[in-house]
Design a protein around this motif. Structure first.
Motif, mmCIF file in Angstrom:
data_model
loop_
_atom_site.group_PDB
_atom_site.id
_atom_site.type_symbol
_atom_site.label_atom_id
_atom_site.label_comp_id
_atom_site.label_asym_id
_atom_site.label_seq_id
_atom_site.Cartn_x
_atom_site.Cartn_y
_atom_site.Cartn_z
ATOM 1 N N GLY A 1 -5.632 -1.466 -9.158
ATOM 2 C CA GLY A 1 -6.272 -0.983 -10.381
ATOM 3 C C GLY A 1 -6.473 0.521 -10.369
ATOM 4 N N VAL A 2 -6.936 1.050 -9.251
ATOM 5 C CA VAL A 2 -7.148 2.503 -9.160
ATOM 6 C C VAL A 2 -5.810 3.240 -9.180
ATOM 7 N N CYS A 3 -4.813 2.729 -8.469
ATOM 8 C CA CYS A 3 -3.486 3.375 -8.495
ATOM 9 C C CYS A 3 -2.900 3.365 -9.901
ATOM 10 N N LEU A 4 -3.062 2.269 -10.613
ATOM 11 C CA LEU A 4 -2.582 2.197 -11.987
ATOM 12 C C LEU A 4 -3.335 3.184 -12.873
ATOM 13 N N THR A 5 -4.613 3.372 -12.610
ATOM 14 C CA THR A 5 -5.399 4.336 -13.375
ATOM 15 C C THR A 5 -4.927 5.758 -13.113
ATOM 16 N N PHE A 6 -4.596 6.084 -11.877
ATOM 17 C CA PHE A 6 -4.098 7.425 -11.566
ATOM 18 C C PHE A 6 -2.754 7.693 -12.249
ATOM 19 N N VAL A 7 -1.879 6.701 -12.227
ATOM 20 C CA VAL A 7 -0.574 6.880 -12.876
ATOM 21 C C VAL A 7 -0.750 7.034 -14.378
ATOM 22 N N PHE A 8 -1.619 6.239 -14.966
ATOM 23 C CA PHE A 8 -1.881 6.344 -16.399
ATOM 24 C C PHE A 8 -2.559 7.672 -16.727
ATOM 25 N N GLY A 9 -3.443 8.127 -15.818
ATOM 26 C CA GLY A 9 -4.098 9.425 -16.037
ATOM 27 C C GLY A 9 -3.109 10.573 -16.022
ATOM 28 N N ALA A 10 -2.079 10.486 -15.165
ATOM 29 C CA ALA A 10 -1.054 11.534 -15.145
ATOM 30 C C ALA A 10 -0.287 11.575 -16.458
ATOM 31 N N LEU A 11 -0.059 10.413 -17.054
ATOM 32 C CA LEU A 11 0.621 10.375 -18.352
ATOM 33 C C LEU A 11 -0.276 10.941 -19.452
ATOM 34 N N TYR B 1 0.815 -1.213 0.000
ATOM 35 C CA TYR B 1 0.000 0.000 0.000
ATOM 36 C C TYR B 1 0.852 1.269 0.000
ATOM 37 N N ILE B 2 1.836 1.342 0.868
ATOM 38 C CA ILE B 2 2.670 2.549 0.913
ATOM 39 C C ILE B 2 3.462 2.734 -0.380
ATOM 40 N N PRO B 3 4.111 1.696 -0.947
ATOM 41 C CA PRO B 3 4.793 1.897 -2.235
ATOM 42 C C PRO B 3 3.859 2.335 -3.360
ATOM 43 N N CYS B 4 2.655 1.808 -3.392
ATOM 44 C CA CYS B 4 1.706 2.228 -4.433
ATOM 45 C C CYS B 4 1.330 3.700 -4.265
ATOM 46 N N CYS B 5 1.104 4.120 -3.026
ATOM 47 C CA CYS B 5 0.810 5.538 -2.766
ATOM 48 C C CYS B 5 1.978 6.418 -3.209
ATOM 49 N N MET B 6 3.177 6.001 -2.927
ATOM 50 C CA MET B 6 4.345 6.787 -3.318
ATOM 51 C C MET B 6 4.464 6.890 -4.834
ATOM 52 N N LEU B 7 4.189 5.816 -5.547
ATOM 53 C CA LEU B 7 4.247 5.862 -7.009
ATOM 54 C C LEU B 7 3.206 6.822 -7.571
ATOM 55 N N VAL B 8 2.018 6.799 -7.006
ATOM 56 C CA VAL B 8 0.973 7.713 -7.477
ATOM 57 C C VAL B 8 1.377 9.167 -7.223
ATOM 58 N N ILE B 9 1.925 9.443 -6.047
ATOM 59 C CA ILE B 9 2.330 10.813 -5.724
ATOM 60 C C ILE B 9 3.496 11.254 -6.609
ATOM 61 N N VAL B 10 4.428 10.340 -6.888
ATOM 62 C CA VAL B 10 5.549 10.685 -7.765
ATOM 63 C C VAL B 10 5.051 11.029 -9.164
ATOM 64 N N SER B 11 4.005 10.345 -9.626
ATOM 65 C CA SER B 11 3.475 10.656 -10.962
ATOM 66 C C SER B 11 2.893 12.064 -11.031
ATOM 67 N N TRP B 12 2.509 12.641 -9.882
ATOM 68 C CA TRP B 12 1.973 14.013 -9.878
ATOM 69 C C TRP B 12 3.072 15.063 -10.000
ATOM 70 N N VAL B 13 4.316 14.680 -9.851
ATOM 71 C CA VAL B 13 5.408 15.646 -9.965
ATOM 72 C C VAL B 13 5.435 16.270 -11.355
ATOM 73 N N SER B 14 4.975 15.515 -12.358
ATOM 74 C CA SER B 14 4.985 16.053 -13.730
ATOM 75 C C SER B 14 4.077 17.263 -13.876
ATOM 76 N N PHE B 15 3.085 17.408 -13.007
ATOM 77 C CA PHE B 15 2.205 18.579 -13.078
ATOM 78 C C PHE B 15 2.960 19.869 -12.746
ATOM 79 N N TRP B 16 4.048 19.757 -12.008
ATOM 80 C CA TRP B 16 4.804 20.929 -11.573
ATOM 81 C C TRP B 16 6.003 21.216 -12.460
ATOM 82 N N LEU B 17 6.255 20.326 -13.402
ATOM 83 C CA LEU B 17 7.340 20.574 -14.337
ATOM 84 C C LEU B 17 6.874 21.458 -15.481
ATOM 85 N N ASP B 18 7.825 22.141 -16.097
ATOM 86 C CA ASP B 18 7.485 23.019 -17.213
ATOM 87 C C ASP B 18 6.940 22.195 -18.374
#
Length: 454
Positions: A312-322, A252-269
């Motif tokens: 499944g939901v975590c994978l969807t969030f990561v894919f949604g960030a892409l 659970y914690i690694p999946c949460c971390m992966l989802v949060i890391v995928s949000w870093v792209s929102f702050w990049l140029d």
């Protein structure tokens, strides 16, 4: 006087002989056991093929009482849906043919190590997959025969037993694993199994399981009827609770971390295309690998598990960030094209205006110097419909503008549409993920299994 001395000498000699005989009797006491065994189990005196009589020598079924001592539980396999247990198994029944004289209480019981010398119940474990006895250093089995004809059979065995599991709540689940014992050939008319009164099942105090906790156990009866008759059956249900801390740290914690890391792209140029693409693809592949590793440790089942919903939901969030970056990139290129087109249109209009000014200036130079211009008065005549219409239009245009909403005012600070998408995603993705966590944990943590029997 001589006669008295002679009498005491004879008395002393008699006492010594009596003590000597007593000592000899103590030394040869084991011989009594052999004689008793030969007496009750000798050839032609006891037939191990015949079952004992019922209670009080009647023709009723033989009563066998069962007792278990669970020494250890080695493994509980989710893939094979089985568990391994080592236990001391005890049976106790009364066979009046084995009664003997206890020699004034000095012979408490007789001990045998050969089970084929006496009649044995034909008990088997109905959900057993495999099992074996323990023979190091000697076979771990004994039979005790008591003076009243009671027989105690004890053996140490290791079993691998089937345990059908319901994994809908995995890894927040509880599993019930049973141990079933039944008669193979004797029906209830001849043999009945009963749990020993008092404490029929004991569990070692320092029982340790790697990923489960034994919460409690329950003894019950499970007699079965077939075409050949009704057979006595006993069962003990073991309730195991899965330890969630392991899965919290490993999944659970690694999946949460992966989802949060995928949000870093929102702050990049938005122009950092290699960085955002690499981040999105890396987190997506890592999440997919994590999901595959989880499914590899579980059996393929036809229903959805709790861990499937989470991954499944975590994978969807990561894919949604892409996908969000793809949308941002498209909006950026579309806005750039529109800006270029707008610049081209403005340049074209400017050139047209310049050309029109030059044409007008040349026309003025070519006109007659005596030309006159008709000047219209600026005074509005009453009743003029054209003037009234223009006045109404002016009044409409002079109305105060509507106050814009705070969201529009805040979004207006970001000039491009692509930037607005990034800003909205910074807020929307965490909020939706937090809402999902609230629903997920409230659903699975406080949900009770419908088929729970305890």
């Amino acid at each position: 006087m001589g006669t008295g001395h002679y009498f005491w000498a004879i008395f002393y000699f008699t006492s010594l002989c009596s003590a000597s005989l007593a000592n000899n009797a103590k030394i040869n006491f084991r011989e009594k056991e052999k004689k008793v065994l030969d007496q009750i189990l000798g050839a032609g005196k006891y037939d191990a093929r015949i079952r004992p009589s019922g209670i009080n020598g009647t023709d009723g079924p033989a009563i066998v009482r069962i007792n278990l001592f669970v020494r250890s539980i080695m493994t509980i396999s989710d893939i094979k849906m089985e568990y391994s247990v080592q236990l001391t198994f005890r049976e106790q029944w009364t066979d009046e043919r084995l009664k003997f004289d206890d020699i004034q209480g000095r012979l408490k019981y007789l001990t045998l190590t050969e089970a084929n010398r006496v009649w044995m119940p034909d008990l088997f474990f109905s959900n057993e997959k495999e099992g074996h006895f323990h023979n190091i250093i000697m076979p771990n089995v004994y039979i005790r025969i008591f003076p009243n004809g009671s027989v105690l059979y004890s053996i140490r065995i290791s079993l691998t037993l089937a345990c059908p599991m319901n994994l809908k709540l995995y890894p927040l689940d509880r599993q019930i694993c049973s141990l079933r014992m039944a008669s193979y050939g004797w029906t209830t008319n001849d043999l009945v199994f009963l749990w020993k009164e008092g404490d029929p099942v004991q569990v070692v105090k320092n029982l340790h399981l790697p990923r489960f906790t034994l919460e409690k156990f329950l003894t019950d009866y499970c007699n079965s009827k077939t075409n050949t008759g009704e057979y006595s059956c006993l069962k003990v249900d073991l309730l195991f609770k899965r330890e969630f801390s392991y899965y919290l740290i490993q999944i659970y914690i690694p999946c949460c971390m992966l989802v949060i890391v995928s949000w870093v792209s929102f702050w990049l140029d938005q122009g950092a295309v290699p960085a955002r693409v690499s981040l999105g693809v890396t987190t997506l592949l890592t999440m997919a690998t994590q999901t595959s590793g989880i499914n590899a440790s579980l059996p393929p089942v036809s229903y959805t598990k709790a861990i499937d919903v989470w991954t499944g939901v975590c994978l969807t969030f990561v894919f949604g960030a892409l996908l969000e970056f793809a949308l941002v990139n498209y909006a950026s290129r579309s806005g750039l094209n529109k800006a270029n087109m707008h610049k081209e249109n403005m340049k074209k209009k400017r050139r047209d205006l310049e050309q029109a000014s030059l044409d007008a200036a040349s026309d003025l130079l070519d006109t007659d110097s005596n030309a006159t211009f008709a000047m219209k008065p600026l005074v509005r005549h009453p009743g003029d419909p054209l003037a009234l219409e223009k006045l109404r239009q002016c009044e409409v245009h002079m109305q105060p503008p509507k106050r814009p909403s705070c969201c529009k005012t805040w979004l207006s600070k970001f000039p491009t549409r692509s930037k607005r998408i990034d800003v909205i995603s910074r807020i929307t993705f965490p909020l939706v993920f937090a809402l999902f966590n609230l629903v997920y944990w409230s659903t699975y943590l406080f949900r009770e299994e419908d088929d729970e029997t305890f």
